[in-house]
Write an enzyme that holds these catalytic residues in place. Structure first.
Site, PDB file in Angstrom:
ATOM      1  N   PHE A 110      -8.075   9.788   7.583  1.00  0.00           N
ATOM      2  CA  PHE A 110      -7.535  10.157   6.267  1.00  0.00           C
ATOM      3  C   PHE A 110      -8.669  10.118   5.254  1.00  0.00           C
ATOM      4  CE2 PHE A 110      -7.597   5.959   4.251  1.00  0.00           C
ATOM      5  CZ  PHE A 110      -7.686   5.117   5.350  1.00  0.00           C
ATOM      6  N   GLY A 111      -8.356  10.482   4.035  1.00  0.00           N
ATOM      7  CA  GLY A 111      -9.324  10.375   2.935  1.00  0.00           C
ATOM      8  C   GLY A 111     -10.664  11.039   3.242  1.00  0.00           C
ATOM      9  N   LYS A 130     -12.955   4.428  15.503  1.00  0.00           N
ATOM     10  CA  LYS A 130     -13.150   4.085  14.081  1.00  0.00           C
ATOM     11  C   LYS A 130     -13.005   2.580  13.886  1.00  0.00           C
ATOM     12  CE  LYS A 130     -11.585   4.711   9.336  1.00  0.00           C
ATOM     13  NZ  LYS A 130     -10.650   5.286   8.374  1.00  0.00           N
ATOM     14  N   ASP A 172      -8.284  -3.008  -0.945  1.00  0.00           N
ATOM     15  CA  ASP A 172      -8.817  -1.938  -1.754  1.00  0.00           C
ATOM     16  C   ASP A 172     -10.128  -1.475  -1.160  1.00  0.00           C
ATOM     17  OD1 ASP A 172      -7.241  -1.225  -4.189  1.00  0.00           O
ATOM     18  OD2 ASP A 172      -9.292  -0.621  -4.695  1.00  0.00           O
ATOM     19  N   HIS A 204     -14.785  -0.709   7.982  1.00  0.00           N
ATOM     20  CA  HIS A 204     -14.903  -1.636   6.851  1.00  0.00           C
ATOM     21  C   HIS A 204     -13.607  -2.429   6.699  1.00  0.00           C
ATOM     22  CE1 HIS A 204     -13.330   2.262   5.941  1.00  0.00           C
ATOM     23  NE2 HIS A 204     -12.776   1.852   4.813  1.00  0.00           N
ATOM     24  N   ARG A 205     -12.473  -1.736   6.940  1.00  0.00           N
ATOM     25  CA  ARG A 205     -11.152  -2.394   6.810  1.00  0.00           C
ATOM     26  C   ARG A 205     -11.036  -3.481   7.869  1.00  0.00           C
ATOM     27  NH1 ARG A 205      -9.000   1.808   6.328  1.00  0.00           N
ATOM     28  NH2 ARG A 205      -9.174   1.650   4.089  1.00  0.00           N
ATOM     29  N   GLU A 244      -2.737  -0.655 -11.192  1.00  0.00           N
ATOM     30  CA  GLU A 244      -4.098  -0.849 -10.678  1.00  0.00           C
ATOM     31  C   GLU A 244      -5.044  -0.915 -11.875  1.00  0.00           C
ATOM     32  OE1 GLU A 244      -4.749   0.945  -6.936  1.00  0.00           O
ATOM     33  OE2 GLU A 244      -6.900   1.104  -7.247  1.00  0.00           O
ATOM     34  N   THR A 246       0.838  -1.198   0.000  1.00  0.00           N
ATOM     35  CA  THR A 246       0.000   0.000   0.000  1.00  0.00           C
ATOM     36  C   THR A 246       0.872   1.246   0.000  1.00  0.00           C
ATOM     37  OG1 THR A 246      -1.757   1.218   1.133  1.00  0.00           O
ATOM     38  CG2 THR A 246      -0.206   0.066   2.556  1.00  0.00           C
TER      39      THR A 246
HETATM   40  P1  ITT Z   1      -3.343   1.746  -1.980  1.00  0.00           P
HETATM   41  O1  ITT Z   1      -1.944   2.165  -2.274  1.00  0.00           O
HETATM   42  O2  ITT Z   1      -3.401   0.740  -0.854  1.00  0.00           O
HETATM   43  O3  ITT Z   1      -4.168   1.335  -3.177  1.00  0.00           O
HETATM   44  P2  ITT Z   1      -5.154   4.033  -1.859  1.00  0.00           P
HETATM   45  O4  ITT Z   1      -4.977   5.342  -1.131  1.00  0.00           O
HETATM   46  O5  ITT Z   1      -5.232   4.061  -3.358  1.00  0.00           O
HETATM   47  O6  ITT Z   1      -3.993   3.061  -1.338  1.00  0.00           O
HETATM   48  P3  ITT Z   1      -7.718   2.628  -1.781  1.00  0.00           P
HETATM   49  O7  ITT Z   1      -7.660   2.465  -3.265  1.00  0.00           O
HETATM   50  O8  ITT Z   1      -7.977   1.418  -0.951  1.00  0.00           O
HETATM   51  O9  ITT Z   1      -6.395   3.346  -1.218  1.00  0.00           O
HETATM   52  O10 ITT Z   1      -8.814   3.662  -1.343  1.00  0.00           O
HETATM   53  C1  ITT Z   1      -9.290   4.616  -2.240  1.00  0.00           C
HETATM   54  C2  ITT Z   1      -9.529   5.908  -1.536  1.00  0.00           C
HETATM   55  O11 ITT Z   1     -10.698   5.753  -0.706  1.00  0.00           O
HETATM   56  C3  ITT Z   1      -8.408   6.374  -0.607  1.00  0.00           C
HETATM   57  O12 ITT Z   1      -7.436   7.110  -1.252  1.00  0.00           O
HETATM   58  C4  ITT Z   1      -9.187   7.222   0.390  1.00  0.00           C
HETATM   59  O13 ITT Z   1      -9.349   8.516  -0.105  1.00  0.00           O
HETATM   60  C5  ITT Z   1     -10.542   6.509   0.444  1.00  0.00           C
HETATM   61  N1  ITT Z   1     -10.616   5.636   1.628  1.00  0.00           N
HETATM   62  C6  ITT Z   1     -10.371   4.288   1.682  1.00  0.00           C
HETATM   63  N2  ITT Z   1     -10.507   3.854   2.943  1.00  0.00           N
HETATM   64  C7  ITT Z   1     -10.834   4.931   3.696  1.00  0.00           C
HETATM   65  C8  ITT Z   1     -11.094   5.146   5.066  1.00  0.00           C
HETATM   66  O14 ITT Z   1     -11.028   4.164   5.943  1.00  0.00           O
HETATM   67  N3  ITT Z   1     -11.371   6.368   5.463  1.00  0.00           N
HETATM   68  C9  ITT Z   1     -11.429   7.399   4.600  1.00  0.00           C
HETATM   69  N4  ITT Z   1     -11.198   7.306   3.293  1.00  0.00           N
HETATM   70  C10 ITT Z   1     -10.902   6.076   2.839  1.00  0.00           C
END
Ligand code: ITT
Length: 221
Positions: free
Chosen positions: A157-158, A198, A73, A203-204, A41, A9
């Site tokens: 994050f995200g 969290k 993912d 989900h993770r 990917e 990752t």
């Molecule tokens: P990899 O290198 O593992 O692929 P990634 O950042 O591309 O890392 P994913 O494809 O699994 O990760 O996830 C896609 C996006 O979804 C990720 O960049 C986040 O913005 C969002 N995301 C995934 N899981 C999240 C979480 O638990 N909380 C908030 N945002 C999440």
């Protein structure tokens, strides 16, 4: 037995969550380093397809024979947008970000305020795949919730600052919005709660639990 799980990752937030999860089992998670550009990917329509394609590529870069490798993912699936951004979550987050997602929804809601609550419903979904040295295990996890009216919180994050998880009952099942459950963020986003909180919804965590159930015998042997 070697209890290291090598996680492919580029996302530090995902790495931290997986480490937290596997540490409870006495296992260590380390980032699997691969040469830049060596993992592609795929443009796939489901998380399962993406995870399976990634695990097969990750297996080409095992740090040693028999090593365990993990990929995962995830994405945000907004019901009113037919699951968008879903498999495109990463791209959408990098381009329009949380502010863009809120704008998209605000636009929909202004067209149909009466259905506002239903239109905000969304889920985080994750698919994890683990190569245990012999075979591939695939696990799935879902976290039900809704999109907040505004981004809140500096944690996670995200999409965490715009996602409010649905409360859970004693068995960890999601409840209808605005029903108070045994586990609750009291309407706060994932960005406003700590990692431990969290983790209870994640989900993770659910996808990894699914995998751990399948590989428990490896930990015990
Ligand atoms: P990899 O290198 O593992 O692929 P990634 O950042 O591309 O890392 P994913 O494809 O699994 O990760 O996830 C896609 C996006 O979804 C990720 O960049 C986040 O913005 C969002 N995301 C995934 N899981 C999240 C979480 O638990 N909380 C908030 N945002 C999440």
């Amino acid at each position: 037995m070697d209890t290291t799980v090598w996680f492919l990752t580029s996302n530090a937030g995902k790495l931290a969550e997986a480490s937290h999860h596997f540490s409870e089992l006495g296992m260590t998670v380390r980032a699997l380093e691969v040469p830049e550009g060596s993992i592609v990917e795929p443009q796939a329509s489901t998380l399962e397809e993406v995870a399976e394609a990634k695990i097969r590529q990750a297996m080409e870069h095992l740090p040693h024979e028999g090593a365990m490798v993990l990929v995962e993912d995830a994405g945000l699936f907004v019901d009113a947008l037919d699951g968008f951004p879903g498999v495109y979550s990463s791209y959408v987050h990098e381009t329009v970000g949380n502010a863009g997602m809120l704008r998209l929804l605000a636009h929909l809601l202004s067209e149909d305020p009466a259905r506002s609550k239903r239109l905000r419903s969304a889920s985080f979904q994750a698919v994890a795949a683990l190569w245990d040295g012999h075979e591939i295990h695939v696990g799935k996890g879902v976290c039900q919730g809704s999109i907040a009216h505004e981004a809140k919180g500096e944690g996670g994050f995200g999409y965490d600052p715009i996602f409010i998880p649905s409360d859970l009952d004693e068995e960890g099942r999601p409840l209808d919005p605005e029903t108070l459950g045994a586990v609750s963020t009291h309407g706060q986003t994932f960005g406003s709660v700590d990692a431990e909180m969290k983790h209870q919804f994640s989900h993770r965590r659910r996808a990894l639990d699914d995998i751990v159930r399948q590989v428990q015998h490896l930990v015990n042997r």
